[in-house]
Scaffold this motif. Structure first.
Motif, PDB file in Angstrom:
ATOM      1  N   ILE A   1       0.860  -0.985   0.020  1.00  0.00           N
ATOM      2  CA  ILE A   1      -0.338  -0.263  -0.350  1.00  0.00           C
ATOM      3  C   ILE A   1       1.232   1.229  -0.002  1.00  0.00           C
ATOM      4  CG2 ILE A   1      -2.060  -1.118   1.438  1.00  0.00           C
ATOM      5  CD1 ILE A   1      -0.749   1.044   3.522  1.00  0.00           C
ATOM      6  N   PHE A   2       0.710   1.908  -0.456  1.00  0.00           N
ATOM      7  CA  PHE A   2       1.170   3.689  -0.727  1.00  0.00           C
ATOM      8  C   PHE A   2       0.840   4.747  -0.186  1.00  0.00           C
ATOM      9  CE2 PHE A   2       1.623   1.114  -3.797  1.00  0.00           C
ATOM     10  CZ  PHE A   2       2.646   0.723  -4.480  1.00  0.00           C
ATOM     11  N   ILE A   3       1.825   5.168   1.043  1.00  0.00           N
ATOM     12  CA  ILE A   3       1.267   6.663   1.666  1.00  0.00           C
ATOM     13  C   ILE A   3       2.554   7.657   0.946  1.00  0.00           C
ATOM     14  CG2 ILE A   3       1.392   7.829   3.754  1.00  0.00           C
ATOM     15  CD1 ILE A   3       1.574   5.237   5.219  1.00  0.00           C
ATOM     16  N   LEU A   4       1.136   8.480   0.512  1.00  0.00           N
ATOM     17  CA  LEU A   4       1.509   9.747  -0.327  1.00  0.00           C
ATOM     18  C   LEU A   4       1.387  10.766   0.346  1.00  0.00           C
ATOM     19  CD1 LEU A   4       1.578  11.074  -3.184  1.00  0.00           C
ATOM     20  CD2 LEU A   4      -0.449  11.226  -3.185  1.00  0.00           C
ATOM     21  N   LEU A   5       2.825  11.198   0.222  1.00  0.00           N
ATOM     22  CA  LEU A   5       2.865  12.339   1.480  1.00  0.00           C
ATOM     23  C   LEU A   5       3.184  13.807  -0.061  1.00  0.00           C
ATOM     24  CD1 LEU A   5       6.642  10.771   2.753  1.00  0.00           C
ATOM     25  CD2 LEU A   5       4.158  10.449   3.649  1.00  0.00           C
ATOM     26  N   ARG A   6       3.560  13.713  -0.967  1.00  0.00           N
ATOM     27  CA  ARG A   6       3.229  14.971  -1.215  1.00  0.00           C
ATOM     28  C   ARG A   6       3.237  14.742  -3.679  1.00  0.00           C
ATOM     29  NH1 ARG A   6       6.778  17.613  -4.990  1.00  0.00           N
ATOM     30  NH2 ARG A   6       8.472  16.099  -4.616  1.00  0.00           N
ATOM     31  N   GLY A   7       3.124  15.437  -3.592  1.00  0.00           N
ATOM     32  CA  GLY A   7       2.262  14.713  -4.960  1.00  0.00           C
ATOM     33  C   GLY A   7       0.795  14.744  -5.326  1.00  0.00           C
TER      34      GLY A   7
ATOM     35  N   GLU B   1      -1.499  14.431   1.164  1.00  0.00           N
ATOM     36  CA  GLU B   1      -1.365  13.413   2.416  1.00  0.00           C
ATOM     37  C   GLU B   1      -2.709  12.828   2.312  1.00  0.00           C
ATOM     38  OE1 GLU B   1      -2.475  15.848   6.145  1.00  0.00           O
ATOM     39  OE2 GLU B   1       0.393  16.500   5.676  1.00  0.00           O
ATOM     40  N   GLU B   2      -2.251  11.349   1.139  1.00  0.00           N
ATOM     41  CA  GLU B   2      -3.610  10.462   0.885  1.00  0.00           C
ATOM     42  C   GLU B   2      -3.730   9.045   1.080  1.00  0.00           C
ATOM     43  OE1 GLU B   2      -6.296   9.914   0.389  1.00  0.00           O
ATOM     44  OE2 GLU B   2      -7.755  11.532  -0.388  1.00  0.00           O
ATOM     45  N   LEU B   3      -3.514   7.885   0.767  1.00  0.00           N
ATOM     46  CA  LEU B   3      -3.586   6.717   0.997  1.00  0.00           C
ATOM     47  C   LEU B   3      -4.067   5.875   0.290  1.00  0.00           C
ATOM     48  CD1 LEU B   3      -4.756   6.468   4.416  1.00  0.00           C
ATOM     49  CD2 LEU B   3      -2.515   6.422   3.636  1.00  0.00           C
ATOM     50  N   ILE B   4      -3.431   5.197  -0.361  1.00  0.00           N
ATOM     51  CA  ILE B   4      -3.828   3.744  -1.925  1.00  0.00           C
ATOM     52  C   ILE B   4      -3.847   3.271  -1.162  1.00  0.00           C
ATOM     53  CG2 ILE B   4      -2.677   3.726  -4.385  1.00  0.00           C
ATOM     54  CD1 ILE B   4      -1.362   6.153  -4.487  1.00  0.00           C
ATOM     55  N   ILE B   5      -4.821   2.371  -1.029  1.00  0.00           N
ATOM     56  CA  ILE B   5      -5.615   0.850  -0.865  1.00  0.00           C
ATOM     57  C   ILE B   5      -6.403   0.468  -1.695  1.00  0.00           C
ATOM     58  CG2 ILE B   5      -6.302  -0.161   1.301  1.00  0.00           C
ATOM     59  CD1 ILE B   5      -5.254   1.826   2.592  1.00  0.00           C
ATOM     60  N   GLU B   6      -5.757   0.583  -2.941  1.00  0.00           N
ATOM     61  CA  GLU B   6      -6.705  -0.024  -4.380  1.00  0.00           C
ATOM     62  C   GLU B   6      -7.110  -1.572  -4.295  1.00  0.00           C
ATOM     63  OE1 GLU B   6      -8.574   2.015  -4.986  1.00  0.00           O
ATOM     64  OE2 GLU B   6      -7.339   3.971  -4.143  1.00  0.00           O
TER      65      GLU B   6
ATOM     66  N   THR C   1       1.781   7.923 -11.393  1.00  0.00           N
ATOM     67  CA  THR C   1       2.271   9.728 -10.764  1.00  0.00           C
ATOM     68  C   THR C   1       1.584  10.659 -11.555  1.00  0.00           C
ATOM     69  OG1 THR C   1       3.719   9.519 -11.633  1.00  0.00           O
ATOM     70  CG2 THR C   1       3.585   8.843  -9.210  1.00  0.00           C
ATOM     71  N   PHE C   2       0.756  11.417 -11.319  1.00  0.00           N
ATOM     72  CA  PHE C   2      -0.006  12.982 -11.969  1.00  0.00           C
ATOM     73  C   PHE C   2       1.595  13.544 -12.086  1.00  0.00           C
ATOM     74  CE2 PHE C   2      -2.521  15.774 -13.176  1.00  0.00           C
ATOM     75  CZ  PHE C   2      -3.806  15.058 -14.699  1.00  0.00           C
ATOM     76  N   THR C   3       2.350  14.455 -10.931  1.00  0.00           N
ATOM     77  CA  THR C   3       2.793  15.323 -11.018  1.00  0.00           C
ATOM     78  C   THR C   3       4.384  14.508  -9.993  1.00  0.00           C
ATOM     79  OG1 THR C   3       2.588  15.633  -8.789  1.00  0.00           O
ATOM     80  CG2 THR C   3       1.670  16.861 -10.408  1.00  0.00           C
ATOM     81  N   ASP C   4       5.472  14.824  -9.934  1.00  0.00           N
ATOM     82  CA  ASP C   4       6.275  14.104  -8.837  1.00  0.00           C
ATOM     83  C   ASP C   4       6.117  14.132  -7.487  1.00  0.00           C
ATOM     84  OD1 ASP C   4       8.170  14.670 -11.459  1.00  0.00           O
ATOM     85  OD2 ASP C   4       9.374  16.130 -10.627  1.00  0.00           O
ATOM     86  N   CYS C   5       6.126  12.637  -7.332  1.00  0.00           N
ATOM     87  CA  CYS C   5       5.601  12.231  -5.987  1.00  0.00           C
ATOM     88  C   CYS C   5       6.862  11.604  -4.821  1.00  0.00           C
ATOM     89  CB  CYS C   5       4.678  11.060  -6.459  1.00  0.00           C
ATOM     90  SG  CYS C   5       3.539  11.735  -7.046  1.00  0.00           S
ATOM     91  N   GLU C   6       6.474  12.000  -3.837  1.00  0.00           N
ATOM     92  CA  GLU C   6       7.348  11.754  -2.749  1.00  0.00           C
ATOM     93  C   GLU C   6       6.356  10.876  -1.403  1.00  0.00           C
ATOM     94  OE1 GLU C   6       8.990  14.334   0.005  1.00  0.00           O
ATOM     95  OE2 GLU C   6      10.368  15.083  -2.267  1.00  0.00           O
ATOM     96  N   MET C   7       6.297   9.016  -1.437  1.00  0.00           N
ATOM     97  CA  MET C   7       5.488   8.541  -0.872  1.00  0.00           C
ATOM     98  C   MET C   7       6.411   7.649  -0.124  1.00  0.00           C
ATOM     99  SD  MET C   7       4.181   6.539  -3.850  1.00  0.00           S
ATOM    100  CE  MET C   7       3.781   7.923  -4.657  1.00  0.00           C
ATOM    101  N   LEU C   8       5.807   6.697   1.142  1.00  0.00           N
ATOM    102  CA  LEU C   8       5.834   5.406   1.466  1.00  0.00           C
ATOM    103  C   LEU C   8       5.629   4.329   1.206  1.00  0.00           C
ATOM    104  CD1 LEU C   8       5.994   6.380   5.358  1.00  0.00           C
ATOM    105  CD2 LEU C   8       8.036   6.716   3.711  1.00  0.00           C
ATOM    106  N   MET C   9       6.213   3.562   0.804  1.00  0.00           N
ATOM    107  CA  MET C   9       5.566   2.247   0.364  1.00  0.00           C
ATOM    108  C   MET C   9       5.308   1.082   1.299  1.00  0.00           C
ATOM    109  SD  MET C   9       7.726   1.376  -3.379  1.00  0.00           S
ATOM    110  CE  MET C   9       6.906  -0.354  -3.732  1.00  0.00           C
ATOM    111  N   ILE C  10       4.457   0.314   2.297  1.00  0.00           N
ATOM    112  CA  ILE C  10       4.201  -0.437   3.270  1.00  0.00           C
ATOM    113  C   ILE C  10       3.802  -1.992   2.157  1.00  0.00           C
ATOM    114  CG2 ILE C  10       3.252  -0.757   5.626  1.00  0.00           C
ATOM    115  CD1 ILE C  10       4.720   1.614   5.323  1.00  0.00           C
ATOM    116  N   LYS C  11       4.598  -2.727   2.589  1.00  0.00           N
ATOM    117  CA  LYS C  11       3.976  -4.276   2.450  1.00  0.00           C
ATOM    118  C   LYS C  11       2.646  -4.143   2.785  1.00  0.00           C
ATOM    119  CE  LYS C  11       8.936  -6.385   2.839  1.00  0.00           C
ATOM    120  NZ  LYS C  11       9.975  -6.950   3.240  1.00  0.00           N
TER     121      LYS C  11
END
Length: 231
Positions: free
Chosen positions: A41-47, A69-74, A90-100
């Protein structure tokens, strides 16, 4: 950022921010495709990230755009061998955390507060999806475009002297992808709105000068922003 999302987002950040490395992605990067196995799952920090589907003939449909500040749980939670039903790009440059995925699901099972927050977050997402379906089915292509413009105002709108600036660059094709229409049809409808002085369009950014016109055209119920957004 709405309360339920803040709660879920904050709990995940607190748990994983010191355990995972922040990943950086350029605009246009594919995070996953339809039918890929769900590993993260992805934690979107920026972008901003677009989620959608591609028809077998290559036509694209954008379901939503997630920003900040969004979550990608799809995927279907807790289902063995889960697959993605959509793509994420990614629609723009992004920063995120990838969680197993396994770590995320284990954390959900072990934390009642997180489980409650996840349930609230999912119920809001369900209502959003239902409202979008209603707009597209009941109002046709033109009403579908108008409802998308209203949602973009709620998610990305910035008040200016001219009207509500949708602070997200969008091409005619990208707007068409939101309604599963064609670029030519969208261009014609936007031209009509410009001629009526309802909108202006410059450098791929829209300014909505008369949002009430759009709302009246689709019988807008003035739902809360947490329901009526593009995310």
């Amino acid at each position: 950022m709405k309360e339920s999302t803040v709660s879920l987002y904050s709990l995940l950040i607190q748990e994983f921010i010191d355990k995972e490395t922040i990943q950086k992605y350029k605009a246009g990067t594919i995070l996953f495709n339809e039918r890929d196995s769900v590993d993260y799952i992805f934690i979107l920090l920026r972008g901003s990230v677009a989620l959608g589907r591609v028809h077998m003939k290559g036509k694209e449909f954008i379901l939503k755009i997630l920003s900040g500040e969004e979550l990608i749980i799809e995927y279907q939670l807790f289902k063995p061998q889960a697959k993605y039903h959509f793509y994420a790009k990614t629609f723009t440059d992004c920063e995120m955390l990838m969680i197993k995925r396994a770590d995320f699901e284990e954390f959900v099972h072990s934390n009642q507060n997180l489980l409650n927050a996840l349930s609230s977050w999912l119920s809001t997402r369900y209502l959003k999806a239902q409202m979008k379906c209603q707009d597209l089915m009941m109002n046709g292509k033109k009403g579908g475009l108008y409802s998308i413009l209203i949602r973009l105002c709620n998610s990305y709108g910035v008040m200016t002297d001219e009207g509500i600036l949708i602070d997200l660059p969008l091409t005619h094709q990208e707007l068409a992808n939101f309604t599963y229409g064609t670029r030519e049809v969208i261009q014609r409808m936007l031209k009509e709105l410009r001629e009526k002085d309802i909108i202006s369009y410059n450098q791929q950014k829209l300014i909505i000068k008369n949002i009430n016109y759009l709302k009246e055209s689709v019988d807008c119920q003035n739902c809360p922003f947490e329901i009526c957004g593009i995310n």
